[in-house]
Design a protein around this motif. Structure first.
Motif, mmCIF file in Angstrom:
data_model
loop_
_atom_site.group_PDB
_atom_site.id
_atom_site.type_symbol
_atom_site.label_atom_id
_atom_site.label_comp_id
_atom_site.label_asym_id
_atom_site.label_seq_id
_atom_site.Cartn_x
_atom_site.Cartn_y
_atom_site.Cartn_z
ATOM 1 N N HIS A 1 7.133 6.574 -10.835
ATOM 2 C CA HIS A 1 6.499 5.263 -10.993
ATOM 3 C C HIS A 1 5.052 5.260 -10.518
ATOM 4 C CE1 HIS A 1 6.671 0.875 -11.492
ATOM 5 N NE2 HIS A 1 5.854 0.838 -10.451
ATOM 6 N N PHE A 2 4.780 5.939 -9.398
ATOM 7 C CA PHE A 2 3.437 5.887 -8.819
ATOM 8 C C PHE A 2 2.594 7.124 -9.138
ATOM 9 C CE2 PHE A 2 5.958 3.060 -6.037
ATOM 10 C CZ PHE A 2 5.246 1.885 -6.251
ATOM 11 N N GLY A 3 3.120 8.021 -9.967
ATOM 12 C CA GLY A 3 2.318 9.120 -10.480
ATOM 13 C C GLY A 3 2.034 10.252 -9.518
ATOM 14 N N TYR A 4 2.953 10.534 -8.608
ATOM 15 C CA TYR A 4 2.775 11.665 -7.698
ATOM 16 C C TYR A 4 3.365 12.934 -8.314
ATOM 17 C CZ TYR A 4 1.460 8.314 -4.097
ATOM 18 O OH TYR A 4 0.817 7.329 -3.384
ATOM 19 N N ARG B 1 11.711 0.964 -4.003
ATOM 20 C CA ARG B 1 12.543 0.370 -5.057
ATOM 21 C C ARG B 1 12.621 -1.147 -4.895
ATOM 22 N NH1 ARG B 1 16.435 3.122 -8.233
ATOM 23 N NH2 ARG B 1 16.371 5.397 -8.017
ATOM 24 N N HIS B 2 12.832 -1.570 -3.660
ATOM 25 C CA HIS B 2 12.959 -3.009 -3.391
ATOM 26 C C HIS B 2 11.659 -3.734 -3.731
ATOM 27 C CE1 HIS B 2 14.405 -6.626 -1.287
ATOM 28 N NE2 HIS B 2 13.165 -6.731 -0.823
ATOM 29 N N LEU B 3 10.534 -3.181 -3.314
ATOM 30 C CA LEU B 3 9.256 -3.840 -3.544
ATOM 31 C C LEU B 3 8.881 -3.881 -5.020
ATOM 32 C CD1 LEU B 3 7.259 -2.476 -0.490
ATOM 33 C CD2 LEU B 3 7.798 -4.869 -0.951
ATOM 34 N N ARG B 4 9.295 -2.874 -5.775
ATOM 35 C CA ARG B 4 8.983 -2.876 -7.218
ATOM 36 C C ARG B 4 9.727 -3.988 -7.957
ATOM 37 N NH1 ARG B 4 9.964 2.808 -7.157
ATOM 38 N NH2 ARG B 4 11.497 2.596 -8.815
ATOM 39 N N LYS B 5 10.809 -4.472 -7.368
ATOM 40 C CA LYS B 5 11.588 -5.535 -8.003
ATOM 41 C C LYS B 5 11.026 -6.921 -7.705
ATOM 42 C CE LYS B 5 15.950 -2.940 -7.740
ATOM 43 N NZ LYS B 5 17.314 -2.911 -7.133
ATOM 44 N N GLN B 6 10.124 -7.011 -6.725
ATOM 45 C CA GLN B 6 9.582 -8.311 -6.336
ATOM 46 C C GLN B 6 8.441 -8.712 -7.268
ATOM 47 O OE1 GLN B 6 11.434 -9.714 -3.899
ATOM 48 N NE2 GLN B 6 12.489 -7.742 -4.008
ATOM 49 N N VAL B 7 8.358 -9.988 -7.551
ATOM 50 C CA VAL B 7 7.301 -10.484 -8.438
ATOM 51 C C VAL B 7 6.038 -10.734 -7.631
ATOM 52 C CG1 VAL B 7 8.935 -11.493 -10.045
ATOM 53 C CG2 VAL B 7 8.080 -12.873 -8.148
ATOM 54 N N GLU B 8 4.915 -10.639 -8.303
ATOM 55 C CA GLU B 8 3.601 -10.947 -7.725
ATOM 56 C C GLU B 8 3.319 -10.145 -6.457
ATOM 57 O OE1 GLU B 8 3.215 -15.133 -7.222
ATOM 58 O OE2 GLU B 8 3.462 -15.589 -9.340
ATOM 59 N N LEU C 1 -0.827 -0.850 -4.554
ATOM 60 C CA LEU C 1 -2.044 -0.041 -4.498
ATOM 61 C C LEU C 1 -1.737 1.265 -3.775
ATOM 62 C CD1 LEU C 1 -4.526 -2.858 -3.379
ATOM 63 C CD2 LEU C 1 -3.997 -2.130 -5.715
ATOM 64 N N ARG C 2 -2.370 2.349 -4.209
ATOM 65 C CA ARG C 2 -2.118 3.649 -3.597
ATOM 66 C C ARG C 2 -3.146 3.939 -2.503
ATOM 67 N NH1 ARG C 2 -0.713 8.564 -7.343
ATOM 68 N NH2 ARG C 2 -2.947 8.852 -7.035
ATOM 69 N N LEU D 1 0.858 -1.180 0.000
ATOM 70 C CA LEU D 1 0.000 0.000 0.000
ATOM 71 C C LEU D 1 0.899 1.236 0.000
ATOM 72 C CD1 LEU D 1 -2.950 0.862 -0.004
ATOM 73 C CD2 LEU D 1 -2.840 0.993 2.485
ATOM 74 N N VAL D 2 0.922 1.924 -1.127
ATOM 75 C CA VAL D 2 1.833 3.053 -1.333
ATOM 76 C C VAL D 2 1.161 4.352 -0.897
ATOM 77 C CG1 VAL D 2 3.250 4.264 -3.041
ATOM 78 C CG2 VAL D 2 2.790 1.823 -3.302
#
Length: 287
Positions: free
Chosen positions: A215-218, A125-132, A136-137, A92-93
């Motif tokens: 990446h998350f559009g802020y 950054r770390h979480l964006r590299k993880q699969v599956e 969510l914002r 949850l971003v």
């Protein structure tokens, strides 16, 4: 799970649980350790130990499903996936500026906005590299809670219930008198953008977390960088770094003393909660 990632275990998972029972997180759960141990088979795995803690907590509240919200588990996604291959993992971003401002207002957070910015960027950054992992914002959740919650329920095969939109009435409030957690049990409100940091700090957050903003559009506020602000923050940065290293590498085996160390990281944060001090927060944590 964080401990399991970095510790080289020489004992059984069941024996390691005895160490966990002395930790601050277990104190917050307010569970009976014997109830947890009764759920663990003789030849237990680390996943059995983890599951036993969460199942005990769920059963106490009459629930048949459980989930875990531990912010530090961002660093243990691969390990979680190893032990729970069917797990649904949601990141949850939140607007990085709000994250940094929030960390500055809690006594266990860093008093350095630079440290909090680096931590936020590093985490995302770390979480964006993880699969599956579902990203969510928070702003979208608050703007259209039913849509986002229905998406989550679909992932975990649970039916919709209108009570989800009234969690302040139906969820279990087990945070006691800890003021910085009280917001979680208030009614949902649409996200309202607010500038909760001074402009010179905002600018550095936007620069240090620049990939997250893209990446998350802020949207950025386009404030100019101030090197003076950076210089003033550096002493807090290094002080915070030393404090965190002491907690991580030299933890106090006594739970109450370790919590005092946590809450002494950013003592000025208590100015936001005049009704609370470290002693009250410690007491509320384990009642």
């Amino acid at each position: 799970m964080v401990v399991a990632k970095y510790k080289k275990y020489t004992k059984s998972p069941k024996a390691e649980l005895e160490r966990y029972f002395q930790s601050i997180p277990f104190g917050w759960l307010q569970l009976d350790k014997n109830d947890v141990l009764s759920r663990i088979p003789e030849n237990a795995s680390y996943s059995d130990s983890f599951r036993a803690v969460l199942e005990t907590d769920a059963t106490r509240h009459g629930k048949t499903a459980w989930g875990d919200k531990t912010p530090a588990h961002w660093i243990a996604v691969k390990n979680i996936r190893k032990h729970f291959p069917d797990a649904v993992i949601i990141n949850l971003v939140r607007d990085p500026r709000d994250v940094v401002a929030s960390l500055l207002r809690v006594p266990w957070g860093s008093p350095s906005f630079v440290m909090n910015s680096i931590y936020t960027e590093w985490t995302l950054r770390h979480l964006r590299k993880q699969v599956e992992v579902h990203h969510l914002r928070l702003e979208d959740l608050l703007g259209n809670p039913e849509k986002v919650l229905r998406f989550i329920l679909k992932q975990i095969d649970l039916p919709w219930n209108d009570r989800l939109l009234q969690h302040d009435r139906y969820s279990v409030n087990d945070v006691g008198g800890i003021p910085w957690l009280a917001q979680a049990y208030k009614p949902l409100k649409p996200y309202a953008p607010k500038r909760s940091l001074p402009p010179h700090q905002e600018a550095w957050v936007e620069w240090l977390c620049r990939s997250a903003f893209v990446h998350f559009g802020y949207k950025k506020y386009a404030t100019q960088l101030s090197f003076k602000a950076l210089v003033f923050d550096l002493p807090l940065f290094f002080k915070s770094l030393i404090h965190m290293m002491k907690i991580f590498f030299f933890p106090d085996p006594v739970r109450e003393k370790e919590l005092e160390r946590w809450l002494s990281h950013n003592p000025k944060a208590f100015n936001h909660y005049p009704e609370c001090d470290s002693e009250k927060a410690s007491k509320a944590s384990f009642e």
